[in-house]
Each structure stands twice: as C-alpha cells, then as structure tokens.
Design a protein around this motif. Structure first.
Motif, PDB file in Angstrom:
ATOM      1  N   THR A 183       0.833  -1.207   0.000  1.00 47.93           N
ATOM      2  CA  THR A 183       0.000   0.000   0.000  1.00 47.93           C
ATOM      3  C   THR A 183       0.860   1.246   0.000  1.00 47.93           C
ATOM      4  O   THR A 183       0.622   2.195  -0.761  1.00 47.93           O
ATOM      5  CB  THR A 183      -0.931   0.011   1.224  1.00 47.93           C
ATOM      6  N   THR A 184       1.870   1.269   0.855  1.00 50.91           N
ATOM      7  CA  THR A 184       2.771   2.424   0.933  1.00 50.91           C
ATOM      8  C   THR A 184       3.464   2.672  -0.401  1.00 50.91           C
ATOM      9  O   THR A 184       3.549   3.813  -0.870  1.00 50.91           O
ATOM     10  CB  THR A 184       3.827   2.200   2.025  1.00 50.91           C
ATOM     11  N   ALA A 185       3.935   1.606  -1.029  1.00 49.91           N
ATOM     12  CA  ALA A 185       4.631   1.740  -2.307  1.00 49.91           C
ATOM     13  C   ALA A 185       3.715   2.303  -3.377  1.00 49.91           C
ATOM     14  O   ALA A 185       4.125   3.172  -4.172  1.00 49.91           O
ATOM     15  CB  ALA A 185       5.190   0.392  -2.739  1.00 49.91           C
ATOM     16  N   ILE A 186       2.478   1.835  -3.423  1.00 52.92           N
ATOM     17  CA  ILE A 186       1.540   2.318  -4.442  1.00 52.92           C
ATOM     18  C   ILE A 186       1.173   3.776  -4.192  1.00 52.92           C
ATOM     19  O   ILE A 186       1.147   4.594  -5.120  1.00 52.92           O
ATOM     20  CB  ILE A 186       0.271   1.437  -4.470  1.00 52.92           C
ATOM     21  N   PRO A 245      -6.103  13.383   0.847  1.00 52.93           N
ATOM     22  CA  PRO A 245      -5.228  13.288   2.013  1.00 52.93           C
ATOM     23  C   PRO A 245      -4.584  11.906   2.121  1.00 52.93           C
ATOM     24  O   PRO A 245      -5.177  10.902   1.721  1.00 52.93           O
ATOM     25  CB  PRO A 245      -6.180  13.554   3.186  1.00 52.93           C
ATOM     26  N   THR A 246      -3.386  11.853   2.677  1.00 49.71           N
ATOM     27  CA  THR A 246      -2.623  10.600   2.725  1.00 49.71           C
ATOM     28  C   THR A 246      -3.384   9.479   3.412  1.00 49.71           C
ATOM     29  O   THR A 246      -3.378   8.331   2.952  1.00 49.71           O
ATOM     30  CB  THR A 246      -1.278  10.829   3.426  1.00 49.71           C
ATOM     31  N   GLY A 247      -4.039   9.787   4.528  1.00 46.84           N
ATOM     32  CA  GLY A 247      -4.780   8.757   5.250  1.00 46.84           C
ATOM     33  C   GLY A 247      -5.876   8.135   4.409  1.00 46.84           C
ATOM     34  O   GLY A 247      -6.032   6.909   4.372  1.00 46.84           O
ATOM     35  N   LYS A 248      -6.633   8.973   3.726  1.00 48.27           N
ATOM     36  CA  LYS A 248      -7.699   8.466   2.860  1.00 48.27           C
ATOM     37  C   LYS A 248      -7.109   7.714   1.682  1.00 48.27           C
ATOM     38  O   LYS A 248      -7.646   6.679   1.258  1.00 48.27           O
ATOM     39  CB  LYS A 248      -8.579   9.606   2.360  1.00 48.27           C
ATOM     40  N   ALA A 249      -6.008   8.219   1.135  1.00 49.65           N
ATOM     41  CA  ALA A 249      -5.361   7.543   0.008  1.00 49.65           C
ATOM     42  C   ALA A 249      -4.932   6.135   0.409  1.00 49.65           C
ATOM     43  O   ALA A 249      -5.159   5.169  -0.331  1.00 49.65           O
ATOM     44  CB  ALA A 249      -4.154   8.355  -0.463  1.00 49.65           C
ATOM     45  N   ARG A 250      -4.321   5.998   1.573  1.00 51.84           N
ATOM     46  CA  ARG A 250      -3.890   4.685   2.027  1.00 51.84           C
ATOM     47  C   ARG A 250      -5.078   3.744   2.203  1.00 51.84           C
ATOM     48  O   ARG A 250      -5.015   2.570   1.821  1.00 51.84           O
ATOM     49  CB  ARG A 250      -3.114   4.801   3.346  1.00 51.84           C
ATOM     50  N   HIS A 251      -6.160   4.269   2.780  1.00 54.80           N
ATOM     51  CA  HIS A 251      -7.357   3.445   2.982  1.00 54.80           C
ATOM     52  C   HIS A 251      -7.928   2.990   1.644  1.00 54.80           C
ATOM     53  O   HIS A 251      -8.229   1.801   1.454  1.00 54.80           O
ATOM     54  CB  HIS A 251      -8.411   4.243   3.751  1.00 54.80           C
ATOM     55  N   ASP A 252      -8.061   3.929   0.714  1.00 51.63           N
ATOM     56  CA  ASP A 252      -8.660   3.603  -0.588  1.00 51.63           C
ATOM     57  C   ASP A 252      -7.793   2.623  -1.366  1.00 51.63           C
ATOM     58  O   ASP A 252      -8.302   1.688  -2.005  1.00 51.63           O
ATOM     59  CB  ASP A 252      -8.870   4.878  -1.405  1.00 51.63           C
TER      60      ASP A 252
END
Length: 209
Positions: A52-55, A64-71
């Motif tokens: 997830t972090t790599a993508i 926002p980063t938090g939402k991006a990671r969740h999605d």
C-alpha cells in the motif's frame, strides 16, 4: 521472446509478444501495472502495508494521505490482487501479503513501457486502448517509422506476423473499423480514415519497443 515484423522490414524484440492473450485483460489498469512493477523490483513478499505504501508513493493521488492509504488498501484487497492472482501472476493472502509467482506469464521487467504510459490522468484510458494483441503489434510496427504508412501496409504486416487475421482484406477491415479508430481516439497514433493513412504517435511508439 519472439520478434515482430516492422513496416521497415526490421525485427525487434516485443516484450509482450509471448504474453498469453487472456492476460491482456488484467494489464489494462495502471495500478495493476504498478503492483507488478513494485513486486518485481522488490523480489520478495510484501505485506499489505508495504505494498500500500509503495503504491501511494508512486501514484499522484489528490486526496489526504490517510484516505489515500485506505482507498488503495481496499482496492488491493478486493480488486487488484485477487485479479492478478486469478491470472497466476501473484500469490496473495490478506494476512501475509503478496509476491510474484515463480516464472509469471508476464515479467515485470517487460512492462516498463506500459508503466510509463500509466503516468497522468489519461493512463487508464491509454491502457484500455492499446493493451490488445493487435493494437500492441500495430504500435510496435510503427516504432521507428518516420513516415506515414497505409492501412494496406499495416494489414500486410499483420498477416505476415500471424496476428489479427489470416488474410489482408480481413486485417484491413478490422484495422479500419476497430483498432485504428480506438488508437487514434486515445492519442496513440494519427489515423486519416479518408486517405487510409496512419502516422505513429510519439508517446506510445517511443516506449513500446
């Protein structure tokens, strides 16, 4: 890998020539290309958190980063990784993560050109248009060709390479009505339907060979 016939008569290595046609379907999404590229570069099993972090780091996500990671995580678990596993490209387990299978039918190193096409907002549209056995072959044939070529020339080259049709007339019809309009609409090449002439697109033919 096989070689491809070009309009100029030369042969070049085409990284996707030997990819099973059923795999083309799974390669029509930028995130799946990035997943394969990431796993290929790391050459080890990655946890869902690591992948997830790599993508997230490699995609220009306007949230926002938090939402991006969740999605991204949700899309990996419920869409992309199961699809890649279905086509025997990755091994995936929600608890232990994902890794490439041994000897995958698509090698990440051969996807560099497609990875470049993934950049920008038109990435998915471009992949949808070009990731097709005939269309990839057409773009490969146009690589290095500085002049305009005719639909007849492309049709003859397709028949010679055993891709798309078994005679020139059928190949010409499929090019004219199916493949060239789609490629032109995506900006992959220029197609003058009235004159039956085709000119290569700088972006696609510069990376697909």
């Amino acid at each position: 890998m096989s070689s491809k016939a070009s309009i100029g008569g030369d042969s070049e290595r085409d990284p996707l020539t030997d990819v099973p046609e059923e795999c083309y379907d799974v390669l029509r999404h930028p995130r799946r290309i990035r997943i394969l590229a990431t796993l290929g570069a790391r050459r080890t099993r990655l946890s869902l958190m690591e992948l997830t972090t790599a993508i997230v780091e490699n995609e220009d996500l306007d949230v926002p980063t938090g939402k991006a990671r969740h999605d991204v995580r949700i899309s990996l678990v419920h869409n992309h990784l199961p699809r890649l596993a279905e086509y025997d490209l990755v091994e995936f387990d929600a608890e232990t993560g994902a890794e490439l299978v041994d000897e995958p039918p698509v090698h990440p190193a051969d996807l560099a050109g497609l990875l470049e096409l993934c950049e920008g907002p038109e990435g998915e549209r471009m992949l949808e248009a070009i990731v097709h056995p005939v269309r990839m072959r057409v773009l490969g044939m146009l690589s290095g060709v500085e002049h305009t070529v005719s639909v007849e020339q492309l049709a003859s080259a397709l028949v010679a390479s055993d891709v798309g049709a078994d005679d020139r007339e059928r190949a010409k019809i499929s090019l004219y009505h199916a493949h060239l309009p789609v490629l032109a609409d995506a900006g992959a090449l220029e197609f003058d339907a009235g004159a039956n002439l085709v000119t290569r697109g700088e972006r696609t033919t510069s990376v697909l060979h």
